[in-house]
Design an enzyme around this catalytic site. Structure first.
Site, PDB file in Angstrom:
ATOM      1  N   ALA A 183      33.313  46.608  37.876  1.00 51.67           N
ATOM      2  CA  ALA A 183      32.573  47.248  38.966  1.00 51.67           C
ATOM      3  C   ALA A 183      32.592  46.331  40.173  1.00 51.67           C
ATOM      4  O   ALA A 183      32.893  45.146  40.058  1.00 51.67           O
ATOM      5  CB  ALA A 183      31.133  47.531  38.537  1.00 51.67           C
ATOM      6  N   GLU A 233      35.181  34.185  43.716  1.00 53.04           N
ATOM      7  CA  GLU A 233      35.136  32.847  43.115  1.00 53.04           C
ATOM      8  C   GLU A 233      33.903  32.622  42.248  1.00 53.04           C
ATOM      9  O   GLU A 233      33.915  31.765  41.367  1.00 53.04           O
ATOM     10  CB  GLU A 233      35.229  31.765  44.188  1.00 53.04           C
ATOM     11  N   GLU A 238      32.648  34.826  40.133  1.00 54.33           N
ATOM     12  CA  GLU A 238      32.678  35.678  38.937  1.00 54.33           C
ATOM     13  C   GLU A 238      33.110  34.864  37.725  1.00 54.33           C
ATOM     14  O   GLU A 238      34.189  34.276  37.709  1.00 54.33           O
ATOM     15  CB  GLU A 238      33.618  36.869  39.141  1.00 54.33           C
TER      16      GLU A 238
END
Length: 186
Positions: free
Chosen positions: A80, A144, A146
């Protein structure tokens, strides 16, 4: 899939406080509700998001195990992402599927919009079913911050994980999975 209900706007009497964060804006407003009651309410303004339930040709469900700082835990989620300014929900999801899961999809079906937290946020999440997946040789880089792992499960394994409570699946993913199962006849 039914559209979102028609809006019944409140009357804004005063904006007391605004705080802008990276993807959201928090407002504390004095408002008059449609039923005539006045009060001070907090509201999170969100640009909206897209989510996909990716299903491989072998019938496996592609999920992410993603770290979420607000709950200090890793949750199972479907890919998502937040909509960029003016971005179409499907285009957003096609981009996010590549960045987060490393796939592209040839077939996209709408699973309709959902409201994840309507008690305090105006966020709308547009849900999709993504099929005929192709792994990307060179997936684009994601955000960056995540911290995620790509997983595959059978529908039965996902249902068992949900039923047992051993894995936590966030609310948007539970709703999307329910809708995808209905669409797929599972």
């Amino acid at each position: 899939m039914a559209p979102l209900p028609a809006p019944e706007p409140f009357e804004l009497l005063e904006t007391i406080e605004v705080m802008q964060a990276r993807k959201i804006r928090f407002e504390r407003n004095r408002i008059k509700l449609p039923l005539g009651v006045e009060g001070t309410f907090g509201l999170i303004r969100h640009p909206g998001a897209s989510l996909a339930v990716p299903i491989t040709d072998a019938g496996r469900v592609v999920l992410l195990r993603q770290y979420r700082f607000a709950v200090q835990a890793r949750l199972l989620e479907f890919p998502a992402g937040t909509l960029e300014d003016g971005e179409d929900p499907l285009e957003s999801m096609q981009r996010e599927l590549g960045e987060e899961a490393g796939y592209s999809a040839a077939v996209w079906d709408s699973l309709g919009p959902m409201l994840p937290c309507p008690g305090y946020s105006d966020e709308v999440i547009h849900c999709f079913l993504a099929r005929q997946l192709t792994p990307l040789a060179n997936p684009p880089a994601g955000d960056e911050d995540e911290d995620l792992e790509v997983l595959e499960m059978t529908p039965a394994e996902l249902d068992a994980a949900l039923a047992s409570g051993e894995e936590w699946l966030d609310g948007k993913s539970v709703t999307a999975w329910f809708r995808a199962k209905q669409r797929l006849g599972l």
